[in-house]
Write a protein that holds these residues in place. Structure first.
Motif, PDB file in Angstrom:
ATOM      1  N   ARG A   1       0.874   1.025  -6.478  1.00  0.00           N
ATOM      2  CA  ARG A   1       0.544   0.668  -5.100  1.00  0.00           C
ATOM      3  C   ARG A   1      -0.745  -0.131  -5.083  1.00  0.00           C
ATOM      4  O   ARG A   1      -1.619   0.071  -5.934  1.00  0.00           O
TER       5      ARG A   1
ATOM      6  N   PRO B   1      -3.928  -1.351  -2.889  1.00  0.00           N
ATOM      7  CA  PRO B   1      -4.785  -1.342  -1.699  1.00  0.00           C
ATOM      8  C   PRO B   1      -5.022  -2.761  -1.195  1.00  0.00           C
ATOM      9  O   PRO B   1      -5.142  -3.698  -1.994  1.00  0.00           O
ATOM     10  N   ARG B   2      -5.104  -2.911   0.115  1.00  0.00           N
ATOM     11  CA  ARG B   2      -5.244  -4.267   0.651  1.00  0.00           C
ATOM     12  C   ARG B   2      -6.535  -4.928   0.198  1.00  0.00           C
ATOM     13  O   ARG B   2      -6.580  -6.146   0.029  1.00  0.00           O
TER      14      ARG B   2
ATOM     15  N   GLU C   1       0.815  -1.212   0.000  1.00  0.00           N
ATOM     16  CA  GLU C   1       0.000   0.000   0.000  1.00  0.00           C
ATOM     17  C   GLU C   1       0.850   1.264   0.000  1.00  0.00           C
ATOM     18  O   GLU C   1       0.528   2.241  -0.691  1.00  0.00           O
TER      19      GLU C   1
END
Length: 512
Positions: free
Chosen positions: A88, A90-91, A59
């Motif tokens: 990146r 996001p979880r 992230e």
């Protein structure tokens, strides 16, 4: 008494013959795909902390250098491209893609008897690597590896029960054109074994011709897609936290072509990964999680092996330390992360820093092979034959590694506890009015093949017996077995009409 002797002798002879015969699958003490998972170097809390740290790294830090096609694929799925060029994750995106990922992979052999089921804690051992040298045991020297060496390694591996798959263990340095090297590597491996094969490609432009060759070998494109017997070993990242642009393009082409992929993150702890074991596992986990997003954004559920391969480093010299205890812990810890995600995974174990198949090689190879197996690692890569910190490969060591892995697998199998194995009634019959020992009892004889693994080359004779048979040398016995295997035609060789067609279409360097 004398009249009965021939009958008893004949019984003993029959039993010896029976024990010498190949064992059927139902009574083999070890086999591909046995369940490991008994050894857990990480606590449950440790695993959760590694997972959370990996998600945070994805992230907040992300990865750079994806090809434009990969950027488009991953941002369309939900990845975020920053002004710094880093993607990146996001979880929530990672979790969604993990839910779509294939949790049960069948790696097919060209022969169905060699199919490998990758799920749970099933353990399989095989070769891997990109060694550039061969170990010459006659001179104790190193020389460049060749295409013939690769073909011979495939032929030898095919005859070894405890080598369950063949990932290309060396580079054919005598084939200087990269495209021809990639295509000839497929030919050399596939004509040497019908076990599952792993290969690499140096350029995405080479993949279409490779797929054409595989379609010809399989008997057509649909036959290939139904049973892909070759997977792509793909170093999709260049640690730390960077995509390998061309390798990613290769991966995309292989996925479109129906080829399973090994997502391989091979950081070196202390150089291209954190020096701590936990930190190296975090980075490898984060990189492979990014790879799972990439793969499943292209084709949800495509077979992809979670290939966390962090390597050890000798911080005194900067040399690789693949034979170290730290390496064994790295691979075992990675296996726990694979199980946490429920994903088929692989890591490196069984390689040696020793230059020759000597005592150092033995302790290094056994240490990590046992720990990887006990941890339930699905695919144990580089498990036999690899020396000099992955620079050298040795045919004789591959043969001896089959014995070594047999013992490692017996450790993986563990201890069965039931009424029969607790043996109370057997103890009673031996101790109360019995002979006072267990030699030759029905129970001992009935279980001697089922419970025990016997070395092919390891010597368990007394010093006197060993001297009486000429003090046989372990390496010499392995060399003789190598020559025996290579003196007979390969059972995996192609039918003459197929071989002719392949040679007409491609520039095959191996002699017919």
């Amino acid at each position: 008494m004398n009249a009965q002797s021939p009958r008893r002798s004949g019984g003993r002879a029959a039993r010896r013959a029976s024990r010498a015969a190949p064992l059927t699958q139902d009574i083999r003490p070890i086999r591909a795909g046995m369940q490991g998972g008994h050894y857990k170097p990480l606590s449950d809390q440790d695993v959760l902390r590694i997972h959370e740290t990996a998600l945070t790294a994805l992230e907040q830090i992300g990865l750079i250098d994806a090809p434009q096609s990969g950027i488009d694929i991953m941002t369309s799925a939900g990845a975020i491209l920053g002004e710094d060029g880093r993607l990146r994750f996001p979880r929530a995106l990672v979790e969604d893609m993990l839910a779509k990922a294939c949790k049960d992979i069948t790696l097919c052999g060209r022969d169905t008897q060699y199919d490998l089921q990758l799920n749970g804690h099933r353990v399989h051992y095989g070769t891997a690597g990109a060694a550039v040298h061969m170990v010459d045991i006659d001179t104790n020297d190193y020389r460049d590896s060749t295409l013939q060496d690769l073909h011979d390694a495939a032929r030898i591996a095919h005859q070894l029960d405890n080598i369950h798959f063949l990932q290309r263990p060396m580079v054919a340095r005598d084939v200087t054109d990269n495209k021809e090297m990639d295509l000839n590597s497929i030919y050399a491996c596939s004509s040497g074994t019908t076990k599952h094969i792993g290969v690499s490609f140096t350029d995405p432009a080479f993949v279409p011709d490779a797929l054409e060759m595989l379609h010809m070998i399989a008997g057509g494109e649909q036959a290939w897609r139904d049973r892909p017997f070759v997977s792509n070993t793909n170093c999709f990242v260049v640690p730390p936290m960077k995509f390998a642009t061309e390798s990613c393009e290769v991966m995309e082409a292989c996925i479109r072509g129906g080829m399973p992929v090994l997502l391989l993150s091979a950081g070196m702890a202390g150089a291209t990964a954190p020096s701590t074991i936990a930190g190296a596992i975090v980075q490898a986990t984060a990189e492979c999680l990014a790879g799972m997003v990439y793969v499943n954004a292209i084709k949800p559920g495509h077979p992809a092996i979670f290939g966390t391969w962090p390597f050890g480093l000798d911080l005194r010299t900067g040399a690789m330390s693949v034979g170290s205890g730290e390496q064994a812990l790295l691979s075992a810890g990675c296996a726990q992360m694979h199980k946490f995600y429920g994903l088929p995974g692989g890591a490196a174990a069984g390689a040696s820093d020793s230059k020759l198949p000597d005592m150092q090689a033995g302790w290094e190879q056994m240490c990590s092979n046992v720990m990887a197996g006990l941890s339930g690692l699905n695919m144990v890569y580089e498990a036999a034959g690899m020396h000099a910190s992955l620079l050298g490969f040795c045919h004789e060591s591959l043969i001896l590694g089959d014995d070594l892995i047999g013992q490692a697998q017996r450790c993986v199998r563990g201890i069965e506890v039931d009424d029969a194995t607790l043996a109370l009634e057997e103890i009673r019959s031996v101790c109360v009015g019995g002979p006072g020992h267990y030699l030759g009892t029905d129970a001992t004889l009935s279980r001697m093949q089922k419970d025990h693994v016997y070395p092919t080359f390891g010597d368990r004779t007394s010093p006197k017996e060993w001297a009486e048979v000429g003090k046989p040398d372990l390496i010499a016995k392995a060399k003789a077995r190598k020559e025996e295997i290579l003196s007979t035609p390969a059972s995996a060789r192609f039918a003459p009409d197929l071989d002719q067609a392949l040679r007409a279409r491609f520039n095959i360097h191996l002699q017919p």
